[in-house]
Design a protein around this motif. Structure first.
Motif, PDB file in Angstrom:
ATOM      1  N   VAL A  33       0.837  -1.207   0.000  1.00  0.00           N
ATOM      2  CA  VAL A  33       0.000   0.000   0.000  1.00  0.00           C
ATOM      3  C   VAL A  33       0.871   1.256   0.000  1.00  0.00           C
ATOM      4  CG1 VAL A  33      -1.659   1.350   1.339  1.00  0.00           C
ATOM      5  CG2 VAL A  33      -1.969  -1.116   1.100  1.00  0.00           C
ATOM      6  N   LEU A  34       1.879   1.292   0.860  1.00  0.00           N
ATOM      7  CA  LEU A  34       2.742   2.478   0.948  1.00  0.00           C
ATOM      8  C   LEU A  34       3.552   2.676  -0.334  1.00  0.00           C
ATOM      9  CD1 LEU A  34       4.094   2.331   4.627  1.00  0.00           C
ATOM     10  CD2 LEU A  34       2.122   3.577   3.718  1.00  0.00           C
ATOM     11  N   ALA A  35       3.988   1.575  -0.943  1.00  0.00           N
ATOM     12  CA  ALA A  35       4.764   1.677  -2.185  1.00  0.00           C
ATOM     13  C   ALA A  35       3.905   2.242  -3.315  1.00  0.00           C
ATOM     14  CB  ALA A  35       5.324   0.315  -2.574  1.00  0.00           C
ATOM     15  N   LEU A  36       2.656   1.783  -3.404  1.00  0.00           N
ATOM     16  CA  LEU A  36       1.743   2.314  -4.421  1.00  0.00           C
ATOM     17  C   LEU A  36       1.452   3.787  -4.166  1.00  0.00           C
ATOM     18  CD1 LEU A  36      -0.742  -0.683  -4.735  1.00  0.00           C
ATOM     19  CD2 LEU A  36       0.854   0.102  -6.498  1.00  0.00           C
ATOM     20  N   GLU A  37       1.233   4.128  -2.908  1.00  0.00           N
ATOM     21  CA  GLU A  37       0.973   5.531  -2.561  1.00  0.00           C
ATOM     22  C   GLU A  37       2.169   6.419  -2.881  1.00  0.00           C
ATOM     23  OE1 GLU A  37      -2.252   4.968   1.101  1.00  0.00           O
ATOM     24  OE2 GLU A  37      -0.133   5.321   1.558  1.00  0.00           O
ATOM     25  N   ALA A  38       3.377   5.843  -2.800  1.00  0.00           N
ATOM     26  CA  ALA A  38       4.593   6.603  -3.095  1.00  0.00           C
ATOM     27  C   ALA A  38       4.858   6.719  -4.588  1.00  0.00           C
ATOM     28  CB  ALA A  38       5.793   5.946  -2.411  1.00  0.00           C
ATOM     29  N   GLY A  39       4.035   6.053  -5.409  1.00  0.00           N
ATOM     30  CA  GLY A  39       4.158   6.176  -6.859  1.00  0.00           C
ATOM     31  C   GLY A  39       4.855   5.032  -7.566  1.00  0.00           C
ATOM     32  N   SER A  40       5.233   3.996  -6.840  1.00  0.00           N
ATOM     33  CA  SER A  40       5.908   2.866  -7.472  1.00  0.00           C
ATOM     34  C   SER A  40       4.941   2.046  -8.316  1.00  0.00           C
ATOM     35  CB  SER A  40       6.529   1.948  -6.413  1.00  0.00           C
ATOM     36  OG  SER A  40       7.597   2.578  -5.742  1.00  0.00           O
ATOM     37  N   ASN A  41       5.450   1.487  -9.402  1.00  0.00           N
ATOM     38  CA  ASN A  41       4.767   0.398 -10.090  1.00  0.00           C
ATOM     39  C   ASN A  41       5.217  -0.877  -9.398  1.00  0.00           C
ATOM     40  OD1 ASN A  41       3.719   2.254 -11.896  1.00  0.00           O
ATOM     41  ND2 ASN A  41       5.349   1.928 -13.393  1.00  0.00           N
ATOM     42  N   VAL A  42       4.275  -1.720  -8.981  1.00  0.00           N
ATOM     43  CA  VAL A  42       4.629  -2.877  -8.161  1.00  0.00           C
ATOM     44  C   VAL A  42       4.182  -4.178  -8.824  1.00  0.00           C
ATOM     45  CG1 VAL A  42       4.491  -3.935  -5.876  1.00  0.00           C
ATOM     46  CG2 VAL A  42       4.302  -1.443  -6.097  1.00  0.00           C
ATOM     47  N   ARG A  43       5.094  -5.123  -8.851  1.00  0.00           N
ATOM     48  CA  ARG A  43       4.788  -6.493  -9.288  1.00  0.00           C
ATOM     49  C   ARG A  43       4.939  -7.391  -8.065  1.00  0.00           C
ATOM     50  NH1 ARG A  43       8.941  -8.187 -13.418  1.00  0.00           N
ATOM     51  NH2 ARG A  43       7.674  -6.968 -14.864  1.00  0.00           N
ATOM     52  N   ALA A  96       6.921  -0.764   7.818  1.00  0.00           N
ATOM     53  CA  ALA A  96       6.589  -0.765   6.388  1.00  0.00           C
ATOM     54  C   ALA A  96       7.145   0.492   5.715  1.00  0.00           C
ATOM     55  CB  ALA A  96       5.080  -0.845   6.195  1.00  0.00           C
ATOM     56  N   LYS A  97       7.026   1.615   6.407  1.00  0.00           N
ATOM     57  CA  LYS A  97       7.539   2.886   5.884  1.00  0.00           C
ATOM     58  C   LYS A  97       9.053   2.818   5.679  1.00  0.00           C
ATOM     59  CE  LYS A  97       7.607   7.835   7.129  1.00  0.00           C
ATOM     60  NZ  LYS A  97       7.164   8.815   8.172  1.00  0.00           N
ATOM     61  N   LEU A  98       9.759   2.180   6.605  1.00  0.00           N
ATOM     62  CA  LEU A  98      11.206   2.039   6.465  1.00  0.00           C
ATOM     63  C   LEU A  98      11.567   1.269   5.198  1.00  0.00           C
ATOM     64  CD1 LEU A  98      12.312   1.176  10.125  1.00  0.00           C
ATOM     65  CD2 LEU A  98      12.663   3.340   8.917  1.00  0.00           C
ATOM     66  N   HIS A  99      10.820   0.211   4.915  1.00  0.00           N
ATOM     67  CA  HIS A  99      11.092  -0.586   3.715  1.00  0.00           C
ATOM     68  C   HIS A  99      10.955   0.251   2.447  1.00  0.00           C
ATOM     69  CE1 HIS A  99      10.779  -4.041   6.410  1.00  0.00           C
ATOM     70  NE2 HIS A  99      11.201  -4.823   5.430  1.00  0.00           N
ATOM     71  N   VAL A 100       9.908   1.063   2.393  1.00  0.00           N
ATOM     72  CA  VAL A 100       9.660   1.861   1.188  1.00  0.00           C
ATOM     73  C   VAL A 100      10.662   3.017   1.080  1.00  0.00           C
ATOM     74  CG1 VAL A 100       7.975   3.303  -0.016  1.00  0.00           C
ATOM     75  CG2 VAL A 100       7.237   1.199   1.126  1.00  0.00           C
ATOM     76  N   LEU A 101      10.931   3.684   2.194  1.00  0.00           N
ATOM     77  CA  LEU A 101      11.910   4.773   2.172  1.00  0.00           C
ATOM     78  C   LEU A 101      13.313   4.258   1.843  1.00  0.00           C
ATOM     79  CD1 LEU A 101      10.881   6.945   5.277  1.00  0.00           C
ATOM     80  CD2 LEU A 101      10.476   7.442   2.856  1.00  0.00           C
ATOM     81  N   ALA A 102      13.569   2.997   2.168  1.00  0.00           N
ATOM     82  CA  ALA A 102      14.886   2.416   1.896  1.00  0.00           C
ATOM     83  C   ALA A 102      15.180   2.296   0.404  1.00  0.00           C
ATOM     84  CB  ALA A 102      14.999   1.040   2.553  1.00  0.00           C
ATOM     85  N   LEU A 103      14.165   2.429  -0.436  1.00  0.00           N
ATOM     86  CA  LEU A 103      14.366   2.387  -1.882  1.00  0.00           C
ATOM     87  C   LEU A 103      15.032   3.661  -2.398  1.00  0.00           C
ATOM     88  CD1 LEU A 103      10.879   0.951  -2.947  1.00  0.00           C
ATOM     89  CD2 LEU A 103      13.004  -0.314  -2.582  1.00  0.00           C
ATOM     90  N   ASP A 104      14.967   4.725  -1.614  1.00  0.00           N
ATOM     91  CA  ASP A 104      15.517   6.025  -2.022  1.00  0.00           C
ATOM     92  C   ASP A 104      17.043   5.949  -2.056  1.00  0.00           C
ATOM     93  OD1 ASP A 104      16.368   8.701  -2.250  1.00  0.00           O
ATOM     94  OD2 ASP A 104      14.647   9.434  -1.109  1.00  0.00           O
ATOM     95  N   PRO A 105      17.667   6.299  -3.182  1.00  0.00           N
ATOM     96  CA  PRO A 105      19.135   6.236  -3.264  1.00  0.00           C
ATOM     97  C   PRO A 105      19.842   7.166  -2.284  1.00  0.00           C
ATOM     98  CG  PRO A 105      18.200   7.357  -5.182  1.00  0.00           C
ATOM     99  CD  PRO A 105      17.057   6.745  -4.453  1.00  0.00           C
ATOM    100  N   LYS A 106      19.089   8.114  -1.691  1.00  0.00           N
ATOM    101  CA  LYS A 106      19.697   8.990  -0.682  1.00  0.00           C
ATOM    102  C   LYS A 106      20.062   8.212   0.584  1.00  0.00           C
ATOM    103  CE  LYS A 106      17.154  13.108  -2.203  1.00  0.00           C
ATOM    104  NZ  LYS A 106      16.062  14.060  -1.863  1.00  0.00           N
TER     105      LYS A 106
END
Length: 349
Positions: free
Chosen positions: A22-32, A254-264
């Motif tokens: 849910v958080l990944a979709l809300e953040a704009g990711s395309n998810v498989r 869950a938020k940590l997992h999605v934020l961890a995708l950020d290259p920053k």
């Protein structure tokens, strides 16, 4: 050609993975999502949050993978992927005792390593993956005897590492801990040796508590997720077996997992996901929380203050996590209230 942002997610049918989705979709990711069957995919697509988001077929797709352990299992699933979040994992029944040492090894340790390394191999083969995020656990970097109350006051952080507990395993939980340590150690060794074109982040949560969208009736809490343990205690269960209390709110991990995708966020490192200070909390603190916030539910017998659960204190320092990701992890009070609020709503319904 790779999608500019295609996230492949395992474990989307579970407590943590469904929230990550849910958080990944809300953040704009395309998810498989990687699922074991079409029925499990439909369960995800029909959840209230996904229905509310109403993602297009491009935004949310699925691939069926019945067995993640076979060599090359993830090859097809990861084609064109730029990011991977691996939440899927065998979960212990917390107190369950299996008959043989081989059972534990075959159910927990071997699959954890095979699936993790297989995922990394397929990520390298895909050639488009930039980052892999894996759900580990605090049991991966704290020796087992600490969970038996035999440790000292040592402080563990995200850099702490331990050798894999070779057994014999006295419980499913001990075997689960060994599997998490094995997967963490082997994945980091694989990255160091192979130097692939992507980096790795491991998230190490403690107990994960809070509202669970997959639970739609009060009975669901008896079998779904780690919430069953905390709620049983708040419903009056009693045990003399002490347990640690290091925990995190489902929303935050869950938020940590999605934020961890950020290259920053710098790669090739791990982060503890446990709230409150280093000295932690006691199980008994949850009784005070419900006394203060839910007196009517206690009066009606929906919650009880008679639970017994001795606490083992394990000192974990997650300061690096909060500093790197830039937010404060919600404490025990918010975790308890998130779970109890949902439970009482379902009882009322």
């Amino acid at each position: 050609m790779a999608n500019s942002n295609l996230l492949v997610l395992t474990g989307a049918t579970g407590f943590l993975g469904s929230k990550v989705l849910v958080l990944a979709l809300e953040a704009g990711s395309n998810v498989r999502i990687v699922v074991r069957s079409a029925a499990k995919a439909n369960k995800v697509f029909n959840s209230p949050s996904i229905k509310a988001l109403n993602p297009s077929a491009e935004k949310l797709s699925h691939v069926i993978l019945e067995n993640m352990e076979v060599p090359g299992a993830f090859d097809e699933a990861l084609k064109g992927a730029t990011h991977v979040i691996h939440c899927a994992s065998p979960i212990p029944s917390f107190g369950g005792v299996a008959p043989t040492q081989e059972h534990y090894n075959e159910h927990f340790i071997q699959p954890a390593v095979r699936v993790t390394i297989g995922l990394l191999e397929s990520s390298r083969k895909a050639g488009t993956v930039r980052r892999v995020v894996i759900t580990s656990s605090v049991v991966a970097n704290v020796p087992w005897y600490y969970y038996l109350g035999q440790g000292d006051d040592k402080i563990f952080d995200a850099e702490s590492r331990i050798p894999v507990d070779k057994g014999p395993y006295g419980s499913e939980f001990q075997a689960y801990g060994a599997s998490k340590a094995a997967a963490l150690n082997e994945s980091e060794a694989w990255i160091a040796e192979n130097k692939p074109g992507f980096d790795l982040i491991s998230i190490l949560p403690g107990w994960i508590w809070g509202a669970d969208e997959l639970a739609t009736t009060p009975k669901d809490f008896k079998t779904s997720s780690t919430n069953s343990v905390l709620l049983a205690y708040l419903r009056g269960s009693q045990t003399d077996a002490a347990s640690h209390i290091n925990s995190v709110l489902i929303d935050d991990v869950a938020k940590l997992h999605v934020l961890a995708l950020d290259p920053k966020i710098p790669g090739n490192q791990a982060f503890l996901a446990v709230a409150d200070d280093i000295d932690g909390k006691d199980w008994e603190d949850a009784i005070e929380i419900i006394k203060k916030n839910y007196p009517e539910a206690i009066e009606k017998g929906l919650l009880k203050t008679t639970g017994k659960q001795p606490t083992i204190r394990i000192r974990l320092d997650a300061k690096k996590t909060e500093e790197t990701f830039g937010f404060k992890l919600a404490g025990y009070d918010e975790q308890v209230k998130s779970l109890v609020n949902q439970y009482l709503e379902l009882v009322k319904a």
